[in-house]
Design a protein around this motif. Sequence first.
Motif, PDB file in Angstrom:
ATOM      1  N   MET A   1       2.746   1.269   4.069  1.00 24.74           N
ATOM      2  CA  MET A   1       2.629  -0.138   4.468  1.00 24.74           C
ATOM      3  C   MET A   1       1.385  -0.353   5.338  1.00 24.74           C
ATOM      4  SD  MET A   1       5.175  -1.838   3.124  1.00 24.74           S
ATOM      5  CE  MET A   1       5.482  -3.298   4.095  1.00 24.74           C
ATOM      6  N   HIS A   2       1.048   0.632   6.149  1.00 23.87           N
ATOM      7  CA  HIS A   2      -0.109   0.471   7.037  1.00 23.87           C
ATOM      8  C   HIS A   2      -1.421   0.378   6.253  1.00 23.87           C
ATOM      9  CE1 HIS A   2       1.884   0.452  10.884  1.00 23.87           C
ATOM     10  NE2 HIS A   2       2.696   1.386  10.407  1.00 23.87           N
ATOM     11  N   ALA A   3      -1.472   0.956   5.073  1.00 23.18           N
ATOM     12  CA  ALA A   3      -2.664   0.806   4.227  1.00 23.18           C
ATOM     13  C   ALA A   3      -2.805  -0.651   3.790  1.00 23.18           C
ATOM     14  CB  ALA A   3      -2.579   1.728   3.012  1.00 23.18           C
ATOM     15  N   LEU A   4      -1.690  -1.287   3.474  1.00 25.46           N
ATOM     16  CA  LEU A   4      -1.712  -2.703   3.092  1.00 25.46           C
ATOM     17  C   LEU A   4      -2.160  -3.561   4.275  1.00 25.46           C
ATOM     18  CD1 LEU A   4      -1.062  -4.950   1.020  1.00 25.46           C
ATOM     19  CD2 LEU A   4       1.273  -4.943   1.935  1.00 25.46           C
ATOM     20  N   LEU A   5      -1.675  -3.251   5.465  1.00 30.80           N
ATOM     21  CA  LEU A   5      -2.047  -4.025   6.654  1.00 30.80           C
ATOM     22  C   LEU A   5      -3.555  -4.001   6.882  1.00 30.80           C
ATOM     23  CD1 LEU A   5       0.712  -2.919   9.211  1.00 30.80           C
ATOM     24  CD2 LEU A   5       0.740  -4.854   7.633  1.00 30.80           C
ATOM     25  N   LYS A   6      -4.186  -2.872   6.585  1.00 28.68           N
ATOM     26  CA  LYS A   6      -5.636  -2.750   6.784  1.00 28.68           C
ATOM     27  C   LYS A   6      -6.424  -3.567   5.769  1.00 28.68           C
ATOM     28  CE  LYS A   6      -5.448   1.868   8.773  1.00 28.68           C
ATOM     29  NZ  LYS A   6      -5.723   3.286   8.553  1.00 28.68           N
TER      30      LYS A   6
END
Length: 189
Positions: A155-160
């Motif tokens: 999910m943190h890849a999407l946030l970036k």
Amino acid sequence: MQPEREAVIFAGGKSSRMGRDKALLPFGGYSTLAEYQYRRLLPLFDRVSLSAKGDKFPFDSPRIYDRDAETSSPMVALASVLEQAQHDIVFVLSVDMPLVDALLIDRLYDAHADHPAAQIILAASPHGTEPLCALYHRDLLPRITEQLERGEHRMHALLKEAVTVKVPCEREEIFTNLNTPEEYYRLLR
């Protein structure tokens, strides 16, 4: 006039640290944590659904099933939710965060009103961002699909990659997760 609000409770995780399905544990006077979350969100939203891999819940509610039943990933669940949601903006909450309250939810929606171009509006606790306590815009679906096709489930890849707004919340206790039996029994007390 307030826009219609839609919430989805993510309840399809493996619960490996709990040792059994935490969504099905009794909580707050209800036979399951999932029903507790569902009932308490109903007055705050026009529509509340449960996201999971299959029909495991002993109560009636709208359901959104993961499009990939074999892969356990919040990203797969989010893709399924955005495909099937009835509104462009969806509030997502993990089933194991039973202390997130209406005040924080309203703050997320206020931030969306202030930043209408944002694709993700998420809570930020003193320990970091909370991607499973957030608003997601349907226009993220192509980006999520592309990430999943390349095997990226974080999910943190999407946030970036997305237009993201963080809403700080210093009340760290509302982000209490029920991941282990000890955390579950502590919160029950």
